[in-house]
Design a protein around this motif. Structure first.
Motif, PDB file in Angstrom:
ATOM      1  N   GLY A   1      63.432  33.799  49.089  1.00  0.00           N
ATOM      2  CA  GLY A   1      64.487  33.027  49.743  1.00  0.00           C
ATOM      3  C   GLY A   1      65.044  33.763  50.956  1.00  0.00           C
TER       4      GLY A   1
ATOM      5  N   PRO B   1      68.403  35.747  51.570  1.00  0.00           N
ATOM      6  CA  PRO B   1      69.689  36.267  51.074  1.00  0.00           C
ATOM      7  C   PRO B   1      70.791  36.241  52.131  1.00  0.00           C
ATOM      8  CG  PRO B   1      67.875  37.710  50.432  1.00  0.00           C
ATOM      9  CD  PRO B   1      67.315  36.724  51.409  1.00  0.00           C
TER      10      PRO B   1
ATOM     11  N   LEU C   1      76.686  38.101  46.831  1.00  0.00           N
ATOM     12  CA  LEU C   1      77.444  36.852  46.763  1.00  0.00           C
ATOM     13  C   LEU C   1      78.822  37.039  46.147  1.00  0.00           C
ATOM     14  CD1 LEU C   1      74.614  34.411  45.617  1.00  0.00           C
ATOM     15  CD2 LEU C   1      75.320  35.023  47.938  1.00  0.00           C
TER      16      LEU C   1
ATOM     17  N   TRP D   1      71.337  34.067  54.561  1.00  0.00           N
ATOM     18  CA  TRP D   1      71.910  32.726  54.675  1.00  0.00           C
ATOM     19  C   TRP D   1      72.696  32.357  53.415  1.00  0.00           C
ATOM     20  CZ3 TRP D   1      73.290  29.535  58.180  1.00  0.00           C
ATOM     21  CH2 TRP D   1      73.544  28.205  57.861  1.00  0.00           C
ATOM     22  N   GLN D   2      72.215  32.803  52.246  1.00  0.00           N
ATOM     23  CA  GLN D   2      72.978  32.591  51.020  1.00  0.00           C
ATOM     24  C   GLN D   2      74.349  33.259  51.112  1.00  0.00           C
ATOM     25  OE1 GLN D   2      69.340  33.750  48.428  1.00  0.00           O
ATOM     26  NE2 GLN D   2      70.618  32.526  47.073  1.00  0.00           N
ATOM     27  N   CYS D   3      74.370  34.461  51.668  1.00  0.00           N
ATOM     28  CA  CYS D   3      75.642  35.177  51.827  1.00  0.00           C
ATOM     29  C   CYS D   3      76.566  34.434  52.792  1.00  0.00           C
ATOM     30  CB  CYS D   3      75.383  36.602  52.327  1.00  0.00           C
ATOM     31  SG  CYS D   3      76.870  37.577  52.577  1.00  0.00           S
TER      32      CYS D   3
END
Length: 937
Positions: free
Chosen positions: A367, A369, A344, A371-373
């Motif tokens: 989770g 990762p 991130l 999609w978080q990125c």
């Protein structure tokens, strides 16, 4: 489905030669994804897989086995890439036996040997050591070739520890020059060594003889006593005694050996513990190894070790193993957090993002990762765009403050300068000069060279748009590629891909709309930021506060808007190449269309202002056709303006026509008409107003110029009538050539309503032409007409009482001379205007002469003859310029006269006419030109 891996390729080996069991390092490409991916490794045809240790995809360490070939390739076979190739080879050397006491250039490990089966070193028992010189005499190496000895003793060896030992080979190789006496000494030494070996075996027996004899005697006595007594009592007692003896012996043995046995048990326990530590050292050392590898950044090694530990000890029930495995899980959780932070973190490359996502996937991070990125990258791009705007807005405000103080300084300096004449009316004030700097920033093509520095200095808004689009084009491709990789599952490793790909596709389907909104938000921010800098009027008030903030002191010129359009077009092409759906990029096409429309409007507005400044450039120098440079400058100004709009008017793929909206067509048509009307007003201003009345408010004033209006005053010798003629000549050329050429250029560039533009412009031009023509005729014809009546009645002349005519009177000659002067003046400026001007002058003169004749109450005979002579002389002289109106006037004048009845009078009239024409021949030459040449209109 991912692309198949390339087959392994060995590009280096170190060392590249050596004996069997030499440890080598193999380097190359695609050497496998892990230890389990390595299926085979051969060096010189020998399988070395058992000793192979996979380090990375480009490095393998192993030991060379006993190969048959002296030299061969290094072949690596992997599960993912298949059988590979080699660009290098390894040379296998035959080992040279080096004794313990022999000199050697390298270190020789005499005490260890390599056990291939267990992949570890073992100590050699001391009894297995052999002396380097068994004969005990000096070794003298012979010079016999090794190959000759091998051929002489096939299948044999000179190594005395070998099963195929050949004594003759050994003697030839080591003692070929030794004397016979020394060989005898060698025999004696061999015998001594044999005797020492035998004596050593007997010594162990001698040392235990006493104990042996004591045990033997005790057993014999017991046996004899049992045989002598033979009774049960004796037997019982003896049995009891024997048991007692044995118990005491056992107790004594326990007492004697308790300490020894305790040490033995402790040693066995320690040995077992060491065996356990050795056997499971991977797990016990794993937490420390994880820390070290994390510090070095070897995340692949950490993940491989973790997977191995998880498969071996993930479900163990042993408490020690559980404890250490829990420590491993703690380290791995910390690694997950570290990798997520790195993922991130911004900015980062697409390669690093994919790598961290794969690591987190292999570590089974909770989770999503990836999609978080994607979400973090989206927010970062938006933040970069707004930060870019804020930085340039602050920079612009800082420059404006600096310019304000510079303005104050210049004003104070100039106002107190002794070189500045404040009382002069011609030289303007410095404040007036500085107030015109806005016009300099527009970069007009007709400004002086002094203004070029302003024109080529890019405004802050233009630099901002270039920076903003460059930022989006550089960041959005990686953002889009990250999403594509997320969709097709290429973010995950081979071992995880089957399961992760399905989950990724499922998540991508669920989040497709969310990602679309992200792209649209980036596109909307890009477009609104550009609108806020260039088209603030197109934003709502709330959006203007968020995306605006620019100080719009003067609007950008068409030149800079064209540059901005080209920049946005290139950005759109770059984004289209990413295969982003067109509906997401439509907002950029709408922005380009609005910029193109605005560029056309601004360019035409600035062109209209440039046209107004053409009055400053009129030099009143007439060419052969009676034209000044003004019509040409006007045409070139419009052509240059249209050429600058060519790239704006041309439609790129996916773009709509700039004239598709009716309002745009109407605005462009009105601006084009305004440009044409502006030039017509410029002509009227130059031709009708005195020099002091010329409007110079639009001119760029230079306070350092010694003569502000020098270009206008230098031709002050021209009369008002001459300026009118020049303007009429220019109007005639404009009507027949310039306006038609401009209409063709308008049509060529796709302008709408060209017919309307041409019609309105032509009507306005004709009105101006007629006004100027009437003014000139008034200036020239009125004095001539006004001189007729006083000239006729000069000297109290009376038509009723006059002498016999002797010729044409002077008043008529003066009128003709004045008409000739008009002819000369017009011909000097433009011969094409001569027929038009002369015809109107003749009409005015003939009309006045007819009026005067009709006002005479009566004529005497001589008076009628005199009047007819003068009317006919004037009519015949200007015959080529007669029009129906002037012919009618002459006819009415003649009809007002009495008719000549006698032939004598008619003859006299003819003689006097010929005399007049003869005497005035030189003056009347200008009226003798060909009618066809002079009547062109």
């Amino acid at each position: 489905m991912s692309r198949a891996r390339q087959p392994p390729l060995v590009t280096g080996i170190s060392p590249n030669e050596g004996i069997s069991w030499t440890k080598v390092t193999i380097r190359g490409e695609n050497l496998g994804t892990g230890p389990t991916d390595l299926l085979g490794l051969t060096i010189c045809g020998h399988n070395c897989l058992l000793t192979a240790e996979w380090m990375s995809a480009s490095k393998i360490v192993c030991r060379v086995g006993q190969a048959k070939n002296d030299k061969g390739d290094i072949i690596v076979t992997t599960k993912s890439g298949g059988k590979g190739t080699s660009t290098v080879s390894f040379k296998l050397l035959k080992p040279e036996k080096i004794g313990i006491l022999d000199q050697s250039a390298v270190w020789v490990d005499e005490m260890n040997y390599y056990d291939m089966r267990t992949d570890r070193n073992k100590g050699i028992p001391p009894l297995s050591l052999r002396p380097a010189n068994p004969l005990g005499i000096e070794i003298d190496k012979g010079r016999f070739p090794q190959k000759d000895l091998e051929s002489l003793f096939p299948g044999m060896s000179a190594d005395f520890t070998s099963e195929n030992f050949s004594a003759a080979w050994y003697l030839i190789e080591n003692h070929s020059t030794t004397s016979f006496d020394q060989l005898k000494m060698a025999v004696v030494n061999l015998k001594k060594q044999a005797n020492k070996k035998n004596e050593g075996s007997l010594a162990y027996v001698k040392g235990g003889l006493s104990t042996f004899f004591e045990a033997q005697d005790a057993l014999s006595a017991i046996h004899q006593k049992l045989e002598a007594d033979g009774t049960e009592k004796v037997e019982g007692s003896m049995t009891q005694k024997l048991e007692n003896v044995l118990n005491r012996a056992s107790n004594t043995a326990d007492t004697l050996f308790q300490e020894v046995l305790g040490r033995k048990d402790k040693a066995d326990s320690t040995r077992n513990a060491l065996n356990v530590l050795q056997r499971f050292k991977f797990l016990f050392n794993l937490p420390l190894n994880i820390e070290r590898n994390i510090q070095k950044g070897d995340y692949d090694v950490v993940i491989n070790d973790y997977e191995k530990a998880k498969s071996l000890f993930g479900k163990t029930e042993v408490q020690v193993f559980k404890k250490y495995y829990a420590e491993v899980e703690t380290r791995i959780e910390a690694l997950r957090e570290l990798l997520l932070d790195k993922l991130l973190e911004t900015p980062s490359t697409l390669h690093d993002q994919k790598r961290y996502i794969r690591y987190l996937s292999d570590l089974h991070a909770p989770g999503d990762p990836a999609w978080q990125c994607i979400g973090a990258q989206h927010q970062w791009i938006l933040q970069l765009m707004h930060n870019c705007k804020e930085s340039y807005v602050k920079e612009q405000k800082g420059k404006d403050t600096l310019l304000f103080y510079l303005y104050i300084y210049v004003c104070n300096t100039l106002l107190h300068s002794p070189m500045l004449d404040l009382d002069s009316d011609v030289r303007p004030s410095p404040i007036g000069h500085l107030s015109q700097t806005a016009s300099l920033k527009r970069g007009s093509s007709f400004q002086s060279g002094r203004d070029d520095a302003w024109r080529y200095k890019a405004p802050q808004q233009v630099v901002f748009v270039e920076k903003l689009t460059k930022l989006v084009v550089s960041q959005l491709p990686n953002f889009w590629k990250l999403w594509v990789s997320y969709v097709n599952g290429s973010l995950f490793s081979e071992t995880e891909k089957s399961g992760q790909m399905e989950r990724s596709k499922k998540n991508a389907r669920q989040r497709q709309n969310d990602f679309k909104k992200m792209i649209q938000e980036v596109m909307h921010s890009l477009v609104k930021l550009i609108r806020g800098a260039l088209l603030p009027f197109s934003l709502r008030e709330g959006e203007l506060r968020q995306y605006g903030g620019w100080e719009m002191k003067s609007e950008l010129s068409g030149q800079w808007l064209t540059h901005v359009i080209q920049t946005v077009r290139l950005s759109s092409e770059s984004l289209t190449a990413l295969e982003i759906p067109n509906d997401m990029l439509q907002i950029i096409q709408d922005l380009i269309l609005d910029l193109r429309v605005r560029c056309i409007i601004v360019t035409l507005q600035h062109t209209a202002e440039d046209i107004k400044r053409l009055a400053e450039k009129e030099d009143w120098v007439v060419d052969n056709e009676g034209l000044t440079s003004l019509p040409s400058q006007f045409e070139q100004c419009i052509i240059h303006s249209l050429q600058s709009l060519k790239t704006v008017l041309d439609c790129k793929p996916g773009e709509a026509s700039v004239f598709q909206q009716q309002k745009t067509q109407e605005d462009v048509c009105q601006l084009s008409i305004g440009i044409m009307q502006g030039f017509i007003d410029c002509l009227e201003q130059l031709s009708t107003k005195p020099d002091g009345d010329i409007d110079t408010s639009h001119l760029s004033v230079d306070v350092s110029s010694p003569d502000l209006f020098g270009s206008i005053h230098e031709e002050s010798s021209l009369s008002s009538e001459q300026r009118l003629l020049i303007a009429l000549s220019n109007c005639r050329y404009l009507e027949r050539h310039t306006f038609l050429n401009i209409a063709e250029h308008f049509e060529k560039h796709g302008f709408q309503g060209v017919d309307k533009i041409t019609q309105v412009s032509m009507e306005s031009l004709k009105e101006l032409d007629q006004r100027l023509f009437e003014m000139y005729i008034e200036f020239k014809a009125d004095p001539i007409v006004g001189s007729l009546e006083p000239g006729i009645y000069a000297g109290y002349f009376d038509w009723k009482d006059c002498l016999v005519p002797t010729g044409v009177r002077n008043y008529l000659k003066e009128a003709l001379v004045n008409i000739i002067a008009v002819h000369a003046e017009v011909f000097t400026i433009s011969k094409d205007l001569v027929p038009r001007v002369m015809s109107r002058v003749v009409e005015a003169v003939s009309e006045e002469l007819s009026r005067l004749m009709q006002c005479v109450s009566s004529f005497s005979k001589n008076g009628a003859l005199q009047a007819k002579l003068e009317i006919c002389a004037l009519r015949d002289t200007v015959a080529i310029y007669l029009t129906p109106e002037s012919k009618s006037s002459f006819k009415q004048a003649l009809e007002a006269l009495p008719q000549l009845s006698s032939g004598t009078d008619r003859k006299l009239l003819e003689e006097l006419l010929n005399k007049f024409k003869s005497s005035m021949h030189l003056q009347l030459t200008c009226f003798q030109a060909s009618l066809s040449a002079m009547m062109k209109t």
